[in-house]
Design a protein around this motif. Sequence first.
Motif, PDB file in Angstrom:
ATOM      1  N   GLN A 177       0.865  -1.239   0.055  1.00 20.14           N
ATOM      2  CA  GLN A 177       0.284  -0.018  -0.038  1.00 20.14           C
ATOM      3  C   GLN A 177       0.830   1.329   0.147  1.00 20.14           C
ATOM      4  O   GLN A 177       0.526   2.172  -0.685  1.00 20.14           O
ATOM      5  CB  GLN A 177      -0.822   0.234   1.344  1.00 20.14           C
ATOM      6  CG  GLN A 177      -1.925  -1.254   1.094  1.00 20.14           C
ATOM      7  CD  GLN A 177      -2.800  -1.515   2.609  1.00 20.14           C
ATOM      8  OE1 GLN A 177      -2.215  -0.965   3.553  1.00 20.14           O
ATOM      9  NE2 GLN A 177      -3.553  -2.223   2.645  1.00 20.14           N
ATOM     10  N   ALA A 178       1.856   1.405   0.711  1.00 15.24           N
ATOM     11  CA  ALA A 178       2.666   2.403   0.917  1.00 15.24           C
ATOM     12  C   ALA A 178       3.611   2.734  -0.489  1.00 15.24           C
ATOM     13  O   ALA A 178       3.414   3.676  -0.837  1.00 15.24           O
ATOM     14  CB  ALA A 178       3.717   2.233   1.910  1.00 15.24           C
ATOM     15  N   LEU A 179       3.950   1.456  -1.045  1.00 16.35           N
ATOM     16  CA  LEU A 179       4.638   1.522  -2.480  1.00 16.35           C
ATOM     17  C   LEU A 179       3.818   2.343  -3.395  1.00 16.35           C
ATOM     18  O   LEU A 179       3.935   3.185  -4.161  1.00 16.35           O
ATOM     19  CB  LEU A 179       5.218   0.129  -2.989  1.00 16.35           C
ATOM     20  CG  LEU A 179       5.396   0.124  -4.517  1.00 16.35           C
ATOM     21  CD1 LEU A 179       6.673   0.980  -4.685  1.00 16.35           C
ATOM     22  CD2 LEU A 179       5.493  -1.579  -4.669  1.00 16.35           C
ATOM     23  N   CYS A 180       2.318   1.780  -3.606  1.00 15.56           N
ATOM     24  CA  CYS A 180       1.478   2.240  -4.427  1.00 15.56           C
ATOM     25  C   CYS A 180       1.087   3.838  -4.159  1.00 15.56           C
ATOM     26  O   CYS A 180       1.013   4.657  -5.191  1.00 15.56           O
ATOM     27  CB  CYS A 180       0.158   1.365  -4.565  1.00 15.56           C
ATOM     28  SG  CYS A 180       0.247  -0.252  -5.133  1.00 15.56           S
ATOM     29  N   SER A 181       1.157   4.123  -3.063  1.00 14.48           N
ATOM     30  CA  SER A 181       0.733   5.810  -2.429  1.00 14.48           C
ATOM     31  C   SER A 181       1.743   6.503  -3.064  1.00 14.48           C
ATOM     32  O   SER A 181       1.758   7.467  -3.559  1.00 14.48           O
ATOM     33  CB  SER A 181       0.793   5.706  -1.010  1.00 14.48           C
ATOM     34  OG  SER A 181       0.305   6.857  -0.643  1.00 14.48           O
ATOM     35  N   PHE A 182       3.240   5.790  -2.988  1.00 12.03           N
ATOM     36  CA  PHE A 182       4.510   6.790  -3.032  1.00 12.03           C
ATOM     37  C   PHE A 182       4.423   6.926  -4.609  1.00 12.03           C
ATOM     38  O   PHE A 182       4.716   7.966  -5.180  1.00 12.03           O
ATOM     39  CB  PHE A 182       5.504   5.993  -2.596  1.00 12.03           C
ATOM     40  CG  PHE A 182       6.954   6.695  -3.002  1.00 12.03           C
ATOM     41  CD1 PHE A 182       7.111   7.528  -2.085  1.00 12.03           C
ATOM     42  CD2 PHE A 182       7.631   6.484  -3.970  1.00 12.03           C
ATOM     43  CE1 PHE A 182       8.245   8.483  -2.317  1.00 12.03           C
ATOM     44  CE2 PHE A 182       8.741   7.132  -4.280  1.00 12.03           C
ATOM     45  CZ  PHE A 182       9.342   8.070  -3.505  1.00 12.03           C
ATOM     46  N   GLN A 183       4.153   5.770  -5.473  1.00 16.17           N
ATOM     47  CA  GLN A 183       4.328   5.967  -6.893  1.00 16.17           C
ATOM     48  C   GLN A 183       2.788   6.795  -7.415  1.00 16.17           C
ATOM     49  O   GLN A 183       3.416   7.686  -8.119  1.00 16.17           O
ATOM     50  CB  GLN A 183       4.054   4.479  -7.605  1.00 16.17           C
ATOM     51  CG  GLN A 183       5.163   3.586  -7.071  1.00 16.17           C
ATOM     52  CD  GLN A 183       6.357   4.023  -7.662  1.00 16.17           C
ATOM     53  OE1 GLN A 183       7.569   4.064  -6.994  1.00 16.17           O
ATOM     54  NE2 GLN A 183       6.631   4.557  -8.992  1.00 16.17           N
ATOM     55  N   LEU A 184       1.942   7.127  -6.745  1.00 14.12           N
ATOM     56  CA  LEU A 184       0.849   7.760  -7.245  1.00 14.12           C
ATOM     57  C   LEU A 184       1.242   9.229  -7.130  1.00 14.12           C
ATOM     58  O   LEU A 184       0.716   9.998  -7.512  1.00 14.12           O
ATOM     59  CB  LEU A 184      -0.519   7.203  -6.607  1.00 14.12           C
ATOM     60  CG  LEU A 184      -1.033   6.046  -7.207  1.00 14.12           C
ATOM     61  CD1 LEU A 184      -2.171   5.660  -6.354  1.00 14.12           C
ATOM     62  CD2 LEU A 184      -1.335   6.045  -8.656  1.00 14.12           C
ATOM     63  N   GLN A 185       1.847   9.496  -5.891  1.00 15.40           N
ATOM     64  CA  GLN A 185       2.040  10.843  -5.552  1.00 15.40           C
ATOM     65  C   GLN A 185       3.279  11.436  -6.184  1.00 15.40           C
ATOM     66  O   GLN A 185       3.375  12.606  -6.521  1.00 15.40           O
ATOM     67  CB  GLN A 185       2.556  10.959  -4.056  1.00 15.40           C
ATOM     68  CG  GLN A 185       1.834  10.472  -2.993  1.00 15.40           C
ATOM     69  CD  GLN A 185       2.298  10.423  -1.572  1.00 15.40           C
ATOM     70  OE1 GLN A 185       3.364  10.658  -1.106  1.00 15.40           O
ATOM     71  NE2 GLN A 185       1.454  10.000  -0.500  1.00 15.40           N
ATOM     72  N   HIS A 186       3.973  10.565  -7.097  1.00 20.49           N
ATOM     73  CA  HIS A 186       5.119  11.030  -7.856  1.00 20.49           C
ATOM     74  C   HIS A 186       4.778  10.739  -9.324  1.00 20.49           C
ATOM     75  O   HIS A 186       5.691  10.734 -10.237  1.00 20.49           O
ATOM     76  CB  HIS A 186       6.509  10.246  -7.455  1.00 20.49           C
ATOM     77  CG  HIS A 186       6.756  10.826  -6.069  1.00 20.49           C
ATOM     78  ND1 HIS A 186       6.294  10.439  -4.939  1.00 20.49           N
ATOM     79  CD2 HIS A 186       7.810  11.608  -5.905  1.00 20.49           C
ATOM     80  CE1 HIS A 186       7.029  11.011  -3.951  1.00 20.49           C
ATOM     81  NE2 HIS A 186       7.866  11.743  -4.453  1.00 20.49           N
TER      82      HIS A 186
END
Length: 226
Positions: A177-186
Amino acid sequence: CSRPQKVCLCPFLPVHPLKVSTCLYIIQHPAEESRVLRTVPLLAACLPPDKCKILVGRRFNEDRYPELATVCRNPNTLILYPGAEATNLEEIAVMSSSPSVMIIIDGTWSQAKDIFYKNSLFRLPRQVQLKPSISSQYVIRTQPTNTCLPTLECAAVALSIMEKNKSIQETILHPLQALCSFQLQHGAQIHHSKEHLLKNGLYDKPMPKSKRKLRRMELLVNNVKI
């Protein structure tokens, strides 16, 4: 997590490896090693080394992999691969109380299919599958259907079922979930499944010329299992 400091996911991993009795054997297609957003390293970081063993390759025989051959012949070994011969894992878990070994194939669906059918060892264990009602949280990579799960999610759900502990699933999915959130933010975009895109007229790539591939797309649109 073996990622660069700027994109480190270590704060989202469990402080100590999860205590599980089930041992996972991840059979990884060589192409997965070079993928930037692969999920198996996150899975391995959540579990003790002796409970998550990764074997990379396309072909596995008894001479080169005697330990794997022994595992495949063990009556307590399961292989997670959907199909007509597969039993829902929930049914197995209810009846079983002994520690199990589970084999999961890591690769694209076509790569996993190739590994499963071209290695006779993998037809020895009991074949199991997850209920098709589960939707993937791995929204930064396109999947064939809405219920196709990446390896980490498959392992998280399967372990929570086998260990009868729902918190295992939540803990393992936390770094994903953290990986997906980070990628979407960038700048990453949410990837809908090919099934979703086709059904809603959003598929913008050229249609394949192969009749076999066109037939697969037709089956996706009509909710037919491939």
